[in-house]
Design a protein around this motif. Sequence first.
Motif, PDB file in Angstrom:
ATOM      1  N   PRO A  85       0.814  -1.227   0.000  1.00 17.84           N
ATOM      2  CA  PRO A  85       0.000   0.000   0.000  1.00 17.84           C
ATOM      3  C   PRO A  85       0.850   1.282   0.000  1.00 17.84           C
ATOM      4  O   PRO A  85       0.497   2.267  -0.652  1.00 17.84           O
ATOM      5  N   VAL A  86       1.968   1.242   0.682  1.00 15.85           N
ATOM      6  CA  VAL A  86       2.844   2.417   0.744  1.00 15.85           C
ATOM      7  C   VAL A  86       3.494   2.664  -0.616  1.00 15.85           C
ATOM      8  O   VAL A  86       3.531   3.795  -1.104  1.00 15.85           O
ATOM      9  N   THR A  87       3.996   1.603  -1.237  1.00 14.28           N
ATOM     10  CA  THR A  87       4.629   1.776  -2.554  1.00 14.28           C
ATOM     11  C   THR A  87       3.596   2.186  -3.596  1.00 14.28           C
ATOM     12  O   THR A  87       3.895   3.004  -4.470  1.00 14.28           O
ATOM     13  N   ASP A  88       2.387   1.652  -3.511  1.00 15.02           N
ATOM     14  CA  ASP A  88       1.330   2.044  -4.459  1.00 15.02           C
ATOM     15  C   ASP A  88       1.018   3.535  -4.342  1.00 15.02           C
ATOM     16  O   ASP A  88       0.897   4.232  -5.358  1.00 15.02           O
ATOM     17  N   ARG A  89       0.901   4.038  -3.098  1.00 13.76           N
ATOM     18  CA  ARG A  89       0.636   5.472  -2.900  1.00 13.76           C
ATOM     19  C   ARG A  89       1.804   6.321  -3.396  1.00 13.76           C
ATOM     20  O   ARG A  89       1.585   7.344  -4.054  1.00 13.76           O
ATOM     21  N   ALA A  90       3.021   5.893  -3.097  1.00 14.37           N
ATOM     22  CA  ALA A  90       4.194   6.665  -3.530  1.00 14.37           C
ATOM     23  C   ALA A  90       4.305   6.687  -5.052  1.00 14.37           C
ATOM     24  O   ALA A  90       4.617   7.721  -5.647  1.00 14.37           O
ATOM     25  N   ARG A  91       4.032   5.563  -5.687  1.00 21.84           N
ATOM     26  CA  ARG A  91       4.089   5.489  -7.144  1.00 21.84           C
ATOM     27  C   ARG A  91       2.982   6.364  -7.752  1.00 21.84           C
ATOM     28  O   ARG A  91       3.229   7.120  -8.700  1.00 21.84           O
ATOM     29  N   SER A  92       1.769   6.291  -7.200  1.00 23.65           N
ATOM     30  CA  SER A  92       0.637   7.090  -7.704  1.00 23.65           C
ATOM     31  C   SER A  92       0.887   8.584  -7.581  1.00 23.65           C
ATOM     32  O   SER A  92       0.439   9.364  -8.417  1.00 23.65           O
ATOM     33  N   SER A  93       1.592   8.979  -6.540  1.00 24.77           N
ATOM     34  CA  SER A  93       1.870  10.409  -6.341  1.00 24.77           C
ATOM     35  C   SER A  93       3.111  10.874  -7.097  1.00 24.77           C
ATOM     36  O   SER A  93       3.464  12.048  -7.039  1.00 24.77           O
ATOM     37  N   GLY A  94       3.771   9.962  -7.796  1.00 28.00           N
ATOM     38  CA  GLY A  94       4.933  10.333  -8.595  1.00 28.00           C
ATOM     39  C   GLY A  94       6.235  10.404  -7.822  1.00 28.00           C
ATOM     40  O   GLY A  94       7.236  10.897  -8.330  1.00 28.00           O
ATOM     41  N   LEU A  95       6.248   9.900  -6.587  1.00 23.69           N
ATOM     42  CA  LEU A  95       7.467   9.951  -5.776  1.00 23.69           C
ATOM     43  C   LEU A  95       8.361   8.730  -5.972  1.00 23.69           C
ATOM     44  O   LEU A  95       9.575   8.817  -5.790  1.00 23.69           O
ATOM     45  N   LEU A  96       7.773   7.599  -6.316  1.00 26.35           N
ATOM     46  CA  LEU A  96       8.516   6.349  -6.462  1.00 26.35           C
ATOM     47  C   LEU A  96       8.677   6.020  -7.936  1.00 26.35           C
ATOM     48  O   LEU A  96       7.733   6.182  -8.719  1.00 26.35           O
TER      49      LEU A  96
END
Length: 93
Positions: A40-51
Amino acid sequence: MFTRGCALDEAELRLFDALCGTSARATEQGRLITVSVITPVTDRARSSGLLRPDVTAEDVAAFMRMADSTSDARQRQITQQVLLTGLRAPTAS
C-alpha cells in the motif's frame, strides 16, 4: 516506512529474520507478510509520482533487508540514504 523498518526494532527484526529462516515455507510466509505491509505504501508513492514506476514492493523489501544487514547504525543510515535516492522517481525531489 523504509527507515523505520515497518516499526520493528533491531531485536524484533532479528527475531523475524530468524523465524523466517527456519524453513522454505517460513521464508515465503515472511516475504508475503513483508510485501503485504509495503505494497500500500509503494502504491501510494508510485501514484503520487514519488517512487520510480519500475520499483515493486518486493524490490523495496529487498532494499530494506539490504540496509538492515549493515553492521552499525551509521552504515545503515548511509545505506538507507543512498537506496532512497535511487528509489525516487526521476522528477521527484
